[in-house]
Enzyme design. Structure first.
Site, PDB file in Angstrom:
ATOM      1  CE  LYS A 219      -2.344   1.165   3.963  1.00  0.00           C
ATOM      2  NZ  LYS A 219      -2.065   2.549   4.392  1.00  0.00           N
TER       3      LYS A 219
ATOM      4  NE  ARG B 131       6.414   6.417   0.834  1.00  0.00           N
ATOM      5  CZ  ARG B 131       5.464   6.293   1.775  1.00  0.00           C
ATOM      6  NH1 ARG B 131       4.327   5.660   1.496  1.00  0.00           N
ATOM      7  NH2 ARG B 131       5.639   6.814   2.982  1.00  0.00           N
TER       8      ARG B 131
ATOM      9  NE  ARG C 139      -5.472   9.001  10.547  1.00  0.00           N
ATOM     10  CZ  ARG C 139      -4.925   8.003   9.880  1.00  0.00           C
ATOM     11  NH1 ARG C 139      -5.575   7.450   8.882  1.00  0.00           N
ATOM     12  NH2 ARG C 139      -3.739   7.553  10.204  1.00  0.00           N
TER      13      ARG C 139
ATOM     14  CB  SER D 247       4.936  10.456  11.134  1.00  0.00           C
ATOM     15  OG  SER D 247       4.083  10.542  10.000  1.00  0.00           O
TER      16      SER D 247
ATOM     17  CD  GLN E 230       0.327   8.660   6.709  1.00  0.00           C
ATOM     18  OE1 GLN E 230      -0.206   9.499   7.430  1.00  0.00           O
ATOM     19  NE2 GLN E 230      -0.270   7.532   6.368  1.00  0.00           N
TER      20      GLN E 230
ATOM     21  CG  ASP F 203       0.238   0.622   9.412  1.00  0.00           C
ATOM     22  OD1 ASP F 203      -0.146   1.543  10.166  1.00  0.00           O
ATOM     23  OD2 ASP F 203       0.668   0.826   8.256  1.00  0.00           O
TER      24      ASP F 203
ATOM     25  CE  LYS G 263      -0.411   5.042  12.829  1.00  0.00           C
ATOM     26  NZ  LYS G 263       0.329   5.646  11.734  1.00  0.00           N
TER      27      LYS G 263
ATOM     28  NE  ARG H  42      -5.677   0.666  13.236  1.00  0.00           N
ATOM     29  CZ  ARG H  42      -4.997   0.760  12.103  1.00  0.00           C
ATOM     30  NH1 ARG H  42      -3.688   0.894  12.115  1.00  0.00           N
ATOM     31  NH2 ARG H  42      -5.635   0.693  10.952  1.00  0.00           N
TER      32      ARG H  42
HETATM   33  C1  S3P Z   1       2.348   5.153   6.061  1.00  0.00           C
HETATM   34  C2  S3P Z   1       2.900   5.544   7.249  1.00  0.00           C
HETATM   35  C3  S3P Z   1       2.339   5.193   8.554  1.00  0.00           C
HETATM   36  C4  S3P Z   1       1.349   4.040   8.446  1.00  0.00           C
HETATM   37  C5  S3P Z   1       0.394   4.195   7.282  1.00  0.00           C
HETATM   38  C6  S3P Z   1       1.151   4.300   5.980  1.00  0.00           C
HETATM   39  C7  S3P Z   1       2.984   5.586   4.808  1.00  0.00           C
HETATM   40  O1  S3P Z   1       1.646   6.318   9.063  1.00  0.00           O
HETATM   41  O2  S3P Z   1       0.634   3.927   9.647  1.00  0.00           O
HETATM   42  O3  S3P Z   1      -0.489   3.103   7.202  1.00  0.00           O
HETATM   43  O4  S3P Z   1       2.659   5.041   3.739  1.00  0.00           O
HETATM   44  O5  S3P Z   1       3.831   6.481   4.863  1.00  0.00           O
HETATM   45  P1  S3P Z   1       2.406   7.461   9.922  1.00  0.00           P
HETATM   46  O6  S3P Z   1       3.315   8.182   9.036  1.00  0.00           O
HETATM   47  O7  S3P Z   1       1.289   8.367  10.410  1.00  0.00           O
HETATM   48  O8  S3P Z   1       3.085   6.740  11.033  1.00  0.00           O
END
Ligand code: S3P
Length: 441
Positions: free
Chosen positions: A25, A30, A125, A172, A174, A321, A348, A352
């Site tokens: 995923k 990306r 979020r 993180s 993201q 996750d 999340k 969670r």
């Molecule tokens: C992800 C980063 C994680 C993960 C999410 C996917 C990503 O989140 O929990 O399912 O693809 O960069 P966080 O960056 O908030 O930790």
């Protein structure tokens, strides 16, 4: 709209066999976005076709990016770092935090005015974690009380963003990825420091496309883009976060042995393998190889009696996750399992910690909820009814409990699993489990 359903899983004997899953995923998100930022045509095989990746693809289409899906092959016509068109309406990022946070960085680099929005769940979020450092870089961005909708105002593309030296308050990927994308359009080297080892797929993929990104420990230095990103030609590895459900299924049913082939085993993602091994399951990674900069292997798990463990520190980040599915494994381990340092789980798809503890309690589990984790007393899960609570990973994890519980487990509103693992039931059935899917009227 696809129908809502309740799900029950059962096993009448050991699970056995080998399976191949859809692409990861995080890598699918990306690959789609970075291909849009490249110049030229990218071809990505084994793309994850699911709810959350459709959110990314829908947003890219609204930004003028042409793409085509033929089965699991995604072809994208890249428009370059500053090639987005201004969308006519707010972009709907659905339930996908990866979509909204990574797009915010890409739009900042592009200077495209845009509003980013999503589902009611996404609107809960935290977004200040991306907008606060983006503001320091000079990006004109605002939130709605710290959450989506996010609004980016237009910016003259001739005016670069300000390079920053920034320490992320939480590990993180993201947030890091959002800032790396913005840093591609900055006036110098941006340095990002993290408190833990979040997944580094962005660094690996953008470096393979020609960006200058250097990592050392939990610090990454990003230079402004000197030449256009090269298009991608890659087959994505399978998703270790989806494989985790099949591995835990095998760990729960005595005598089981399963192999999940071609799975990404990037060390920032393999905490779940370390923890399942520490619990006593026999886990091996076979045929290790590297595909487009990402480590890949075949993961084999043979069941053995499970023992309770303690999970804390960097391991939490490396399996961020996997806590719902790990918690279900802990319910069938002997002893008391403890999770610490995991407050991030509260931000999340659901909170969670609270939601997982609530649903496990409904199945009879004796546990204690803490601010930064929980403890679970093994051997106390009885069975009964639970609810997915709008969280795809919770839906699948709770359903797995039915493979080993003394009484059946029914998970209501399990259709949310389509967000990340649409063929979850089929994959388990192929390994020998029985799945009962009951459409809700
Ligand atoms: C992800 C980063 C994680 C993960 C999410 C996917 C990503 O989140 O929990 O399912 O693809 O960069 P966080 O960056 O908030 O930790």
């Amino acid at each position: 709209m696809q129908p809502a359903f309740d799900l029950s899983l059962a096993s009448s004997g050991p699970l056995a066999g080998s399976c191949l899953l859809s692409g990861d995923k995080s890598l699918s998100h990306r690959a789609a976005l970075f291909a849009a930022l490249a110049e030229g045509e990218s071809v990505i095989d084994r793309f994850l076709v699911s709810g959350v990746t459709h959110a990314m693809l829908g947003a890219l289409a609204a930004l003028g990016v042409a793409w085509r899906l033929d089965g699991a092959r995604l072809t994208v016509q890249g428009r370059g770092l500053r090639g987005f068109v201004t969308p006519a309406a707010p972009l709907d990022c659905g339930n996908s935090a990866t979509t909204i946070r990574l797009l915010a960085g890409a739009l900042a680099a592009a200077g495209t005015p845009c509003t980013l929005d999503g589902s009611a769940g996404l609107r809960r979020r935290p977004m200040g974690r991306v907008t606060e450092p983006l503001l320091r870089m000079g990006v004109p961005v605002g939130t709605t009380d710290g959450c989506a909708p996010l609004t980016l105002s237009g910016r003259a593309v001739s005016c670069p963003l300000t390079a920053i030296d920034y320490t992320l308050p939480v590990a993180s990927a993201q947030v890091k990825s959002c800032l790396i994308l913005a840093a591609l359009a900055a006036d110098g080297v941006t340095t990002l420091r993290e408190p833990g080892p979040s997944r580094d797929h962005t660094e690996r993929m953008l470096a393979a496309m020609g960006a200058s990104i250097r990592s050392a420990g939990n610090t990454v230095a990003v230079s402004p883009l000197a030449r256009p990103l090269a298009p991608l030609r890659m087959t994505l590895p399978g998703d270790i976060s989806s494989a985790a459900f099949l591995l835990v299924a095998a760990a729960l049913v005595p005598g089981s042995e399963v192999t999940v082939r071609d799975v990404g085993v990037n060390p920032t993602r393999t905490g779940i393998l370390d923890v399942l091994s520490a619990m006593g399951a026999r886990v091996t990674v076979e045929n290790p190889r590297v595909i487009a900069g990402e480590p890949v292997g075949d993961i084999r798990l043979a069941a053995a009696p499970l023992q309770a463990v303690r999970v804390a520190g960097d391991t939490v980040v490396r399996m961020i996750d996997e806590f719902p599915v790990f918690a279900v494994a802990a319910c069938f381990a002997s002893g008391v399992t403890e999770v610490c340092d995991a407050e991030e789980l509260r931000y999340k798809e659901t909170d969670r910690i609270s939601v997982l503890c609530g649903e496990l309690k409904a199945l009879g589990v004796r546990l204690t909820e803490r601010r930064d984790g929980f403890t679970i007393e093994g051997g106390t899960l009885a069975g009964g009814e639970a609810d997915a609570r709008g969280d795809h990973r919770l839906a699948m994890s709770l359903a797995l409990a039915g493979l080993a519980a003394p009484s059946p487990v029914t998970v209501h509103h399990a259709e949310i699993l389509r967000e990340s693992f649409p063929d979850f039931v089929e994959q388990l059935t192929r390994l020998g489990a029985t799945g009962t899917v009951k459409e809700r009227s």
